[in-house]
Design a protein around this motif. Structure first.
Motif, PDB file in Angstrom:
ATOM      1  N   SER A   1       0.817  -1.212   0.000  1.00 27.32           N
ATOM      2  CA  SER A   1       0.000   0.000   0.000  1.00 27.32           C
ATOM      3  C   SER A   1       0.854   1.267   0.000  1.00 27.32           C
ATOM      4  O   SER A   1       0.383   2.322  -0.412  1.00 27.32           O
ATOM      5  N   THR A   2       2.099   1.176   0.445  1.00 27.11           N
ATOM      6  CA  THR A   2       2.948   2.364   0.482  1.00 27.11           C
ATOM      7  C   THR A   2       3.921   2.438  -0.680  1.00 27.11           C
ATOM      8  O   THR A   2       4.593   3.444  -0.843  1.00 27.11           O
ATOM      9  N   THR A   3       4.011   1.408  -1.491  1.00 32.11           N
ATOM     10  CA  THR A   3       4.945   1.405  -2.615  1.00 32.11           C
ATOM     11  C   THR A   3       4.239   1.917  -3.867  1.00 32.11           C
ATOM     12  O   THR A   3       3.145   1.484  -4.189  1.00 32.11           O
ATOM     13  N   SER A   4       4.890   2.840  -4.559  1.00 33.75           N
ATOM     14  CA  SER A   4       4.338   3.331  -5.819  1.00 33.75           C
ATOM     15  C   SER A   4       5.204   2.809  -6.965  1.00 33.75           C
ATOM     16  O   SER A   4       6.406   2.621  -6.813  1.00 33.75           O
TER      17      SER A   4
ATOM     18  N   GLN B   1       0.070   5.195  -7.365  1.00 33.47           N
ATOM     19  CA  GLN B   1       0.676   5.985  -6.300  1.00 33.47           C
ATOM     20  C   GLN B   1       0.450   5.298  -4.966  1.00 33.47           C
ATOM     21  O   GLN B   1      -0.652   4.869  -4.658  1.00 33.47           O
ATOM     22  N   GLY B   2       1.496   5.225  -4.169  1.00 34.02           N
ATOM     23  CA  GLY B   2       1.392   4.658  -2.834  1.00 34.02           C
ATOM     24  C   GLY B   2       0.961   5.715  -1.837  1.00 34.02           C
ATOM     25  O   GLY B   2       0.996   6.917  -2.101  1.00 34.02           O
ATOM     26  N   VAL B   3       0.564   5.268  -0.681  1.00 33.62           N
ATOM     27  CA  VAL B   3       0.152   6.171   0.380  1.00 33.62           C
ATOM     28  C   VAL B   3       1.406   6.726   1.039  1.00 33.62           C
ATOM     29  O   VAL B   3       2.280   5.977   1.472  1.00 33.62           O
TER      30      VAL B   3
END
Length: 136
Positions: free
Chosen positions: A20-23, A74-76
């Motif tokens: 969820s945090t990786t873009s 886009q990640g968070v």
């Protein structure tokens, strides 16, 4: 079984947080309707049919045979909790939690045990045999 289930869910939550945090981005370059190049995490290389001068490119821009497609995810970026809203209830809870947590690690008071080094008397005679008391 409970430990394995706990470890499984911990690993699952870690992977979910990572994804969820990786873009990332995927770029594709098409030339005359055919896929020429695909690039992950970087820029795609063109097919070499780009116009050299800007004037010619502006004239023939409408008739270009090349097409680029970009897929981005886009990640968070805001994963940290915000401490802007630190109300009195939060402060009271934090103080109570800290006080009770630190209370768990207080040293125990050593008590003086007077019979710790007591030695029993030596047995000189077998009292059970003298009193004729036998366990059946």
């Amino acid at each position: 079984m409970k430990e394995k289930l706990h470890r499984f869910f911990a690993c699952l939550m870690t992977v979910a947080l990572l994804f969820s945090t990786t873009s990332f981005k995927v770029e594709k370059h098409y030339c005359m309707g055919h896929l020429v190049d695909v690039a992950f995490f970087s820029d795609v290389q063109d097919c070499g049919m780009e116009m050299v001068s800007d004037e010619a490119a502006s004239i023939l821009d409408e008739e270009s045979c090349c097409d680029e497609e970009m897929l981005t995810a886009q990640g968070v970026n805001d994963v940290k909790p915000s401490f802007n809203e630190f109300h009195i209830e939060h402060q009271q809870f934090l103080i109570a939690y800290t006080y009770s947590y630190l209370g768990l690690f207080e040293p125990q008071i050593n008590q003086n045990i007077s019979h710790r080094y007591y030695l029993p008397p030596d047995i000189v005679k077998d009292i059970q045999l003298l009193d004729d008391v036998f366990l059946i």
